[in-house]
Design a protein around this motif. Sequence first.
Motif, PDB file in Angstrom:
ATOM      1  N   UNK A   9      41.870  41.839  45.956  1.00 40.14           N
ATOM      2  CA  UNK A   9      42.898  40.873  45.177  1.00 40.14           C
ATOM      3  C   UNK A   9      42.571  39.386  45.304  1.00 40.14           C
ATOM      4  N   UNK A  10      42.816  38.860  43.901  1.00 41.33           N
ATOM      5  CA  UNK A  10      42.491  37.599  43.711  1.00 41.33           C
ATOM      6  C   UNK A  10      43.404  36.655  43.138  1.00 41.33           C
ATOM      7  N   UNK A  11      43.693  35.466  43.205  1.00 43.80           N
ATOM      8  CA  UNK A  11      44.410  34.529  42.556  1.00 43.80           C
ATOM      9  C   UNK A  11      43.758  33.024  42.905  1.00 43.80           C
ATOM     10  N   UNK A  29      39.668  29.609  44.710  1.00 42.77           N
ATOM     11  CA  UNK A  29      39.954  31.169  44.824  1.00 42.77           C
ATOM     12  C   UNK A  29      40.575  31.560  45.945  1.00 42.77           C
ATOM     13  N   UNK A  30      41.580  32.331  45.949  1.00 42.05           N
ATOM     14  CA  UNK A  30      42.309  33.008  47.194  1.00 42.05           C
ATOM     15  C   UNK A  30      41.557  34.660  47.078  1.00 42.05           C
ATOM     16  N   UNK A  31      41.201  35.148  48.086  1.00 40.60           N
ATOM     17  CA  UNK A  31      40.492  36.475  48.011  1.00 40.60           C
ATOM     18  C   UNK A  31      41.359  37.083  49.254  1.00 40.60           C
ATOM     19  N   UNK A  32      41.913  38.424  48.751  1.00 38.69           N
ATOM     20  CA  UNK A  32      42.442  39.285  49.871  1.00 38.69           C
ATOM     21  C   UNK A  32      41.712  40.533  49.674  1.00 38.69           C
ATOM     22  N   UNK A  33      41.247  41.103  50.964  1.00 43.31           N
ATOM     23  CA  UNK A  33      40.666  42.346  50.894  1.00 43.31           C
ATOM     24  C   UNK A  33      41.557  43.277  51.641  1.00 43.31           C
ATOM     25  N   UNK A  34      41.788  44.505  51.399  1.00 47.50           N
ATOM     26  CA  UNK A  34      42.445  45.451  52.181  1.00 47.50           C
ATOM     27  C   UNK A  34      42.945  46.533  51.428  1.00 47.50           C
ATOM     28  N   UNK A  35      43.993  47.338  51.836  1.00 41.80           N
ATOM     29  CA  UNK A  35      44.567  48.317  50.864  1.00 41.80           C
ATOM     30  C   UNK A  35      46.289  48.135  51.007  1.00 41.80           C
ATOM     31  N   UNK A  40      43.207  41.323  54.941  1.00 41.83           N
ATOM     32  CA  UNK A  40      42.699  39.744  55.354  1.00 41.83           C
ATOM     33  C   UNK A  40      42.653  38.850  54.434  1.00 41.83           C
ATOM     34  N   UNK A  41      42.985  37.729  54.648  1.00 42.45           N
ATOM     35  CA  UNK A  41      43.135  36.710  53.925  1.00 42.45           C
ATOM     36  C   UNK A  41      41.791  35.823  54.138  1.00 42.45           C
ATOM     37  N   UNK A  42      41.090  35.685  52.879  1.00 36.82           N
ATOM     38  CA  UNK A  42      39.799  34.758  53.179  1.00 36.82           C
ATOM     39  C   UNK A  42      40.108  33.256  52.498  1.00 36.82           C
ATOM     40  N   UNK A  43      40.040  32.464  53.367  1.00 37.54           N
ATOM     41  CA  UNK A  43      40.703  30.848  53.276  1.00 37.54           C
ATOM     42  C   UNK A  43      41.968  30.825  52.887  1.00 37.54           C
ATOM     43  N   UNK A  44      42.465  29.638  53.198  1.00 42.58           N
ATOM     44  CA  UNK A  44      44.118  29.325  53.036  1.00 42.58           C
ATOM     45  C   UNK A  44      44.194  27.879  52.253  1.00 42.58           C
ATOM     46  N   UNK A  45      43.918  28.166  51.072  1.00 40.93           N
ATOM     47  CA  UNK A  45      44.104  26.646  50.047  1.00 40.93           C
ATOM     48  C   UNK A  45      45.407  26.418  49.767  1.00 40.93           C
ATOM     49  N   UNK A  46      45.834  25.351  49.885  1.00 43.22           N
ATOM     50  CA  UNK A  46      46.841  24.301  49.106  1.00 43.22           C
ATOM     51  C   UNK A  46      48.411  25.200  49.126  1.00 43.22           C
ATOM     52  N   UNK A  47      48.657  26.447  49.017  1.00 42.52           N
ATOM     53  CA  UNK A  47      49.936  27.020  49.103  1.00 42.52           C
ATOM     54  C   UNK A  47      50.217  28.346  49.651  1.00 42.52           C
ATOM     55  N   UNK A  48      50.942  28.049  50.590  1.00 50.32           N
ATOM     56  CA  UNK A  48      51.114  29.559  51.553  1.00 50.32           C
ATOM     57  C   UNK A  48      51.783  30.454  50.481  1.00 50.32           C
ATOM     58  N   UNK A  49      52.837  29.993  49.614  1.00 54.72           N
ATOM     59  CA  UNK A  49      53.339  30.931  48.649  1.00 54.72           C
ATOM     60  C   UNK A  49      52.328  31.826  47.637  1.00 54.72           C
ATOM     61  N   UNK A 195      33.075  33.503  45.051  1.00 51.81           N
ATOM     62  CA  UNK A 195      32.908  32.342  45.313  1.00 51.81           C
ATOM     63  C   UNK A 195      34.516  31.473  45.766  1.00 51.81           C
ATOM     64  N   UNK A 196      34.260  30.483  46.367  1.00 49.11           N
ATOM     65  CA  UNK A 196      35.349  29.609  46.635  1.00 49.11           C
ATOM     66  C   UNK A 196      36.117  28.887  45.607  1.00 49.11           C
ATOM     67  N   UNK A 197      35.415  28.619  44.603  1.00 48.31           N
ATOM     68  CA  UNK A 197      35.931  27.986  43.566  1.00 48.31           C
ATOM     69  C   UNK A 197      34.994  28.606  42.112  1.00 48.31           C
ATOM     70  N   UNK A 198      35.792  28.700  41.279  1.00 48.83           N
ATOM     71  CA  UNK A 198      34.916  29.063  39.841  1.00 48.83           C
ATOM     72  C   UNK A 198      34.722  30.693  39.919  1.00 48.83           C
ATOM     73  N   UNK A 199      33.824  30.958  38.976  1.00 45.30           N
ATOM     74  CA  UNK A 199      33.392  32.399  38.606  1.00 45.30           C
ATOM     75  C   UNK A 199      32.750  33.322  39.353  1.00 45.30           C
ATOM     76  N   UNK A 200      32.632  34.230  39.389  1.00 47.01           N
ATOM     77  CA  UNK A 200      31.756  35.314  40.166  1.00 47.01           C
ATOM     78  C   UNK A 200      30.474  35.280  39.492  1.00 47.01           C
ATOM     79  N   UNK A 201      29.327  35.424  40.312  1.00 45.24           N
ATOM     80  CA  UNK A 201      27.977  35.673  39.935  1.00 45.24           C
ATOM     81  C   UNK A 201      27.551  36.926  40.736  1.00 45.24           C
ATOM     82  N   UNK A 202      26.142  37.018  40.786  1.00 49.39           N
ATOM     83  CA  UNK A 202      25.565  38.098  41.549  1.00 49.39           C
ATOM     84  C   UNK A 202      24.424  37.552  42.402  1.00 49.39           C
ATOM     85  N   UNK A 203      23.989  38.072  43.385  1.00 54.09           N
ATOM     86  CA  UNK A 203      22.827  37.691  44.119  1.00 54.09           C
ATOM     87  C   UNK A 203      21.543  37.603  43.327  1.00 54.09           C
ATOM     88  N   UNK A 204      21.398  38.535  42.674  1.00 52.57           N
ATOM     89  CA  UNK A 204      20.226  38.366  41.424  1.00 52.57           C
ATOM     90  C   UNK A 204      20.008  37.207  40.688  1.00 52.57           C
TER      91      UNK A 204
END
Length: 210
Positions: A9-11, A29-35, A40-49, A195-204
């Motif tokens: 999940x992303x915001x 970017x806020x990234x949340x991985x789980x079910x 788990x939350x990846x990074x904690x920027x700016x706003x808990x809410x 990424x931490x900011x901006x759009x996705x990309x690929x390794x390739x």
Amino acid sequence: MTDHGLRIDHAVSSGTFSLDGETFEVDNNIWVVGDDNECIVIDAPHSVDDILAVVGDRKVRAIVCTHAHDDHVRVAPALRERVAAPILLHPDDRPLWELAHGGPDDVDAYLWDVDLADSMPIEVAGTTLTVLHTPGHAPGAVCLSAPDLGCVFTGDTLFQGGPGATGRSYSDRSTLEQSIRAKLFALPDDTVVHTGHGDDTTIGAERAGL
């Protein structure tokens, strides 16, 4: 995969980044991985809410910081209080962490809970993310490889269009490029880069440009 829908999940959260006496407006970017049950939350920027809006009513197992620039860890202690989950950070980033949360002489200082290390597994919702220590943007910068999800979370190590910034304290361009080549370019070309900011990309796509 689990029975409860393993997913990402992303915001986006907006605020400021400050280092070396300068402050900039920045979207993280806020990234949340789980079910459905845990995450788990990846990074904690700016706003808990903003983060909790993505988490919902799930149990947070860990707050994993890709590095300790203030726009990635500023609300980590406050989030820890709200969700009762440990903060994970690579210890090489302590100087940057202390800029945001106080040093040894500060009675109000906060520390993180668990040291990250290269190749360390982080388990959640039936999947495993592997820590890749990728210094350069910051001494303790890490990426999180999630092969079950076909992706890697790179923080500010690698973006769409190339490596992260290295013009500020505690950063080094040649170290960063070496990290990317050794750790990230070892991943399959079709690996999605979150990424931490901006759009996705690929390794390739990024391999072709470095």
